[in-house]
Design a protein around this motif. Sequence first.
Motif, PDB file in Angstrom:
ATOM      1  N   ASP A  10       0.851  -1.192   0.000  1.00 38.32           N
ATOM      2  CA  ASP A  10       0.000   0.000   0.000  1.00 38.32           C
ATOM      3  C   ASP A  10       0.885   1.239   0.000  1.00 38.32           C
ATOM      4  O   ASP A  10       1.720   1.423   0.891  1.00 38.32           O
ATOM      5  CB  ASP A  10      -0.895  -0.018   1.242  1.00 38.32           C
ATOM      6  CG  ASP A  10      -1.980   1.050   1.177  1.00 38.32           C
ATOM      7  OD1 ASP A  10      -1.878   1.922   0.300  1.00 38.32           O
ATOM      8  OD2 ASP A  10      -2.914   1.011   1.991  1.00 38.32           O
ATOM      9  N   CYS A  69       1.159 -10.086   2.136  1.00 36.03           N
ATOM     10  CA  CYS A  69       0.792  -8.718   2.484  1.00 36.03           C
ATOM     11  C   CYS A  69       0.869  -8.566   4.001  1.00 36.03           C
ATOM     12  O   CYS A  69       1.127  -9.536   4.730  1.00 36.03           O
ATOM     13  CB  CYS A  69      -0.604  -8.383   1.968  1.00 36.03           C
ATOM     14  SG  CYS A  69      -1.871  -9.566   2.468  1.00 36.03           S
ATOM     15  N   ASP A  70       0.634  -7.343   4.497  1.00 33.77           N
ATOM     16  CA  ASP A  70       0.662  -7.159   5.949  1.00 33.77           C
ATOM     17  C   ASP A  70      -0.699  -7.523   6.551  1.00 33.77           C
ATOM     18  O   ASP A  70      -1.667  -7.796   5.840  1.00 33.77           O
ATOM     19  CB  ASP A  70       1.072  -5.725   6.311  1.00 33.77           C
ATOM     20  CG  ASP A  70       0.161  -4.687   5.692  1.00 33.77           C
ATOM     21  OD1 ASP A  70      -1.065  -4.905   5.673  1.00 33.77           O
ATOM     22  OD2 ASP A  70       0.669  -3.655   5.218  1.00 33.77           O
ATOM     23  N   LYS A  71      -0.783  -7.493   7.876  1.00 37.06           N
ATOM     24  CA  LYS A  71      -1.969  -7.996   8.574  1.00 37.06           C
ATOM     25  C   LYS A  71      -3.201  -7.113   8.393  1.00 37.06           C
ATOM     26  O   LYS A  71      -4.308  -7.525   8.741  1.00 37.06           O
ATOM     27  CB  LYS A  71      -1.650  -8.144  10.064  1.00 37.06           C
ATOM     28  CG  LYS A  71      -0.605  -9.219  10.334  1.00 37.06           C
ATOM     29  CD  LYS A  71      -0.356  -9.387  11.811  1.00 37.06           C
ATOM     30  CE  LYS A  71       0.683 -10.484  12.060  1.00 37.06           C
ATOM     31  NZ  LYS A  71       0.957 -10.687  13.496  1.00 37.06           N
ATOM     32  N   SER A  72      -3.039  -5.917   7.848  1.00 40.20           N
ATOM     33  CA  SER A  72      -4.195  -5.041   7.633  1.00 40.20           C
ATOM     34  C   SER A  72      -5.126  -5.572   6.551  1.00 40.20           C
ATOM     35  O   SER A  72      -6.255  -5.096   6.416  1.00 40.20           O
ATOM     36  CB  SER A  72      -3.720  -3.633   7.261  1.00 40.20           C
ATOM     37  OG  SER A  72      -2.986  -3.663   6.047  1.00 40.20           O
ATOM     38  N   TYR A  73      -4.669  -6.565   5.802  1.00 39.72           N
ATOM     39  CA  TYR A  73      -5.490  -7.129   4.725  1.00 39.72           C
ATOM     40  C   TYR A  73      -6.121  -8.465   5.116  1.00 39.72           C
ATOM     41  O   TYR A  73      -6.528  -9.238   4.252  1.00 39.72           O
ATOM     42  CB  TYR A  73      -4.648  -7.297   3.457  1.00 39.72           C
ATOM     43  CG  TYR A  73      -4.259  -5.978   2.845  1.00 39.72           C
ATOM     44  CD1 TYR A  73      -5.135  -5.294   2.019  1.00 39.72           C
ATOM     45  CD2 TYR A  73      -3.027  -5.405   3.129  1.00 39.72           C
ATOM     46  CE1 TYR A  73      -4.787  -4.070   1.469  1.00 39.72           C
ATOM     47  CE2 TYR A  73      -2.669  -4.180   2.587  1.00 39.72           C
ATOM     48  CZ  TYR A  73      -3.550  -3.516   1.757  1.00 39.72           C
ATOM     49  OH  TYR A  73      -3.205  -2.298   1.221  1.00 39.72           O
ATOM     50  N   GLU A  74      -6.224  -8.731   6.407  1.00 38.44           N
ATOM     51  CA  GLU A  74      -6.888  -9.951   6.876  1.00 38.44           C
ATOM     52  C   GLU A  74      -8.344 -10.001   6.423  1.00 38.44           C
ATOM     53  O   GLU A  74      -8.900 -11.071   6.210  1.00 38.44           O
ATOM     54  CB  GLU A  74      -6.817 -10.030   8.403  1.00 38.44           C
ATOM     55  CG  GLU A  74      -5.487 -10.509   8.950  1.00 38.44           C
ATOM     56  CD  GLU A  74      -5.264 -11.996   8.707  1.00 38.44           C
ATOM     57  OE1 GLU A  74      -6.230 -12.698   8.353  1.00 38.44           O
ATOM     58  OE2 GLU A  74      -4.120 -12.452   8.859  1.00 38.44           O
ATOM     59  N   TYR A  76      -9.477  -9.398   3.651  1.00 39.46           N
ATOM     60  CA  TYR A  76      -9.557  -9.913   2.290  1.00 39.46           C
ATOM     61  C   TYR A  76      -9.506 -11.440   2.248  1.00 39.46           C
ATOM     62  O   TYR A  76      -9.741 -12.036   1.200  1.00 39.46           O
ATOM     63  CB  TYR A  76      -8.389  -9.368   1.452  1.00 39.46           C
ATOM     64  CG  TYR A  76      -8.518  -7.922   1.061  1.00 39.46           C
ATOM     65  CD1 TYR A  76      -8.621  -6.924   2.024  1.00 39.46           C
ATOM     66  CD2 TYR A  76      -8.512  -7.546  -0.274  1.00 39.46           C
ATOM     67  CE1 TYR A  76      -8.725  -5.592   1.667  1.00 39.46           C
ATOM     68  CE2 TYR A  76      -8.612  -6.214  -0.642  1.00 39.46           C
ATOM     69  CZ  TYR A  76      -8.720  -5.242   0.341  1.00 39.46           C
ATOM     70  OH  TYR A  76      -8.823  -3.927  -0.020  1.00 39.46           O
ATOM     71  N   THR A  89       0.558 -13.524   5.669  1.00 44.57           N
ATOM     72  CA  THR A  89       0.866 -12.235   6.311  1.00 44.57           C
ATOM     73  C   THR A  89       2.083 -12.268   7.229  1.00 44.57           C
ATOM     74  O   THR A  89       2.353 -11.284   7.907  1.00 44.57           O
ATOM     75  CB  THR A  89      -0.353 -11.771   7.139  1.00 44.57           C
ATOM     76  OG1 THR A  89      -0.640 -12.759   8.140  1.00 44.57           O
ATOM     77  CG2 THR A  89      -1.567 -11.569   6.261  1.00 44.57           C
TER      78      THR A  89
END
Length: 304
Positions: A10, A69-74, A76, A89
């Motif tokens: 992002d 990706c990082d954990k902010s996209y859990e 998804y 992640t």
Amino acid sequence: MSKNQFLLFDHLNKLELFKLKSFEMLETKSFSDYMALLEVVTHISTLENIEIERVVDWLKFNKVEELHCDKSYEAYRTICKENKIEIITDKTNNIMRGVRQNIQKILKKSDEKASILKYAYDFSRKAVGELRNDMYSVHLAYEIQTIEREIESIEQLLIGKEDFILNEETNKFERIEIKDSSDLTVKILNEKRILYNELKEKLNEKINQIAPELRKVIGNDILVSKMIHKAGGLTNLAILPSSTLQLLGAEKSLFRALKFKKPTPKYGTVIYEALSKSDKKLNSRQLANAAAIAVKIDVFSNKD
């Protein structure tokens, strides 16, 4: 890596997608160095609309199977799982850190590459000072050859003034005698002959507009159109050396000969058709040289 693995990053309210070239021991290496980072990632695409449905479609289009990706996209994870995309992640912290440090360099390089490709595409489709609709002649030539084959097949049916019709009761073709010129087959034949002549006139007019000198050398509108088609455009044809032009249509034979160390072909399909049946090997180079000069005159000469 057995699956197509990608990295999602992002940046400034946009999503950047990277393809992972290698995935061995990523957590034990540092990727703060730009060149070290390029060895394991390739920038693929940028997405500005980050709505979840749009993101998933974007990932599917790029054939993503595993997404790091990082954990902010859990959030998804569920919808990605439905589309056979696995979210990971916890294995790319070092790469994420390296991308964050070098993102400006990466995007600058991608923009430069896109600009170069756009310039190359525009140049390949343009002559000096004007846009040439050279592919129109290719389509005309294709239609002319198709109609010519249809006329030949109909004429074969009319040999001996006989034709075939489908008997609806037996569902078989039966031979009938043509009694006069008002029969449907003869009408179709005449219509196709008229269309054939009209298309040949249009093709002749078009070739005389875009490549008059090349037509004088080759002597046939259909063959000129074939050369334009095989080169990907008139300007592309003009920048080819005569040796390449000589072998247009024989690329597979050339590479096969080089691979197995056999004699290479002396001419391609277009030059073969343009030459008379005698002395092909002797004159193919001369014709290719003349054609290369002629097409350069057509494309790059001043039309004022």
